[in-house]
Design an enzyme around this catalytic site. Structure first.
Site: not given
Length: 334
Positions: A240, A269, A287
């Site tokens: 993360r 993000e 991601h």
């Protein structure tokens, strides 16, 4: 027979074939209406979910969102991470929460190795250069041999252990830091245990980060750790973005302590703003480490199993994130 409504985020669920297969396999006695909704329109998604018995989505579920789900008995989060889970708020409202703790181990480990290899051999950088029509050996940067390098893993859960297995074939020396695991886990994996992150940063040639994002792990990798580096390292994070202090990482890159970095995650993000974007030493992916066709099929089946545990069988989901909800769970009052 009861009829239950399940609202699914269509980011991962494109139809209901997998979910229907799970229902059929379990021989369910109740009827299930599966509705697909677009999470990108958050307001429209929540309006659709207001009368749902279950919600399956990759969005945050704080108290104000849960308050809009008065009929909901279970929330299945479409992710391995727990940063979207607000367990205390769910407990108070009697809502079970589940996630996907093991479904994409192969994918994330493979993606970690792919970013690492790109940083070692600068494949993306050379490809970008060649696409401009420039055949320039000098622009390739420093290339490295993997054999004999020390690879340090921050956290040593399932994904990190699978990454270590994959990397053994390259002849690296493996070491890891994780204060929450017994010595036996490291011994079984053939990986040296280190006592501090600073020791790992000081002695590794390659560092990969696998720590989940929790309040106590935000920016757990920061200036203190980067300052411990004694020689240029390759740095990769596929867990993360909020785990790594991006300002501290940029400073380490500017100082030459991090020779190259591979990132599948960044802290922001939503607008994709980061001080690391555009740096020639950094290769990024959006991601996607978790993703594969097989992983998505697994995820859908696991989520549906979790939902049916609650709606069909009246018990806690097998992948429960908030077991404390048991005494107050809404399904107990049905």
């Amino acid at each position: 027979m009861k009829k239950y409504k399940i609202v699914c985020d269509n980011h991962m669920v494109c139809d209901d074939t997998v979910e229907r297969a799970v229902i059929a396999r379990r021989g369910c006695r109740n009827d299930y209406d599966i509705v697909l909704a677009n999470r990108d329109d958050r307001e429209a998604f929540l309006r659709e979910a207001e009368d749902a018995d279950a919600v399956c989505a990759y969005i945050p579920f704080p108290a104000e969102v849960l308050d809009r789900l008065p009929n909901c008995k279970v929330v299945a989060i479409q992710a391995l991470g727990t940063d979207f889970c607000h367990a205390d708020a769910a407990d108070e409202r009697g809502i079970c929460m589940s996630n996907l703790p093991i479904y994409c181990t192969e994918e994330v480990a493979t993606h970690t190795c792919a970013l690492l290899l790109d940083c070692v051999r600068h494949i993306s950088a050379m490809d970008r250069r060649l696409r401009t029509g420039v055949w320039d050996w000098a622009a390739r940067g420093t290339l490295y041999r993997l054999k004999g390098k020390k690879h340090g893993l921050v956290s040593f859960g399932g994904i990190a252990r699978r990454t270590a297995e994959m990397m053994k074939g390259f002849g690296v020396e493996l070491q890891a830091y994780d204060p929450f695991l017994p010595d036996s886990v490291f011994e079984e994996a053939g990986v040296k245990r280190l006592d501090t992150m600073e020791e790992l940063f000081a002695t590794s040639d390659i560092i990969t980060v696998h720590t989940p994002l929790l309040p106590k792990t935000r920016h757990i990798v920061g200036k203190k750790q980067f300052d411990a580096i004694r020689k240029p390292v390759i740095f990769v994070c596929t867990s993360r973005g909020g785990v790594v202090d991006e300002e501290a990482l940029k400073e380490a890159i500017d100082q030459g302590k991090v020779a190259s970095a591979g990132l599948d995650v960044i802290e922001d993000e939503t607008t994709f703003q980061s001080v690391l974007r555009g740096l020639p030493q950094v290769v990024m992916t959006p991601h996607t480490a978790y993703s594969s066709y097989e992983a998505e099929m697994d995820a859908r089946a696991i989520n549906m199993e979790n939902i049916l545990d609650v709606l069909e069988d009246g018990k806690l989901p097998r992948k429960i994130l908030n077991p404390e909800v048991a005494e107050n769970a809404r399904f107990c009052r049905n």
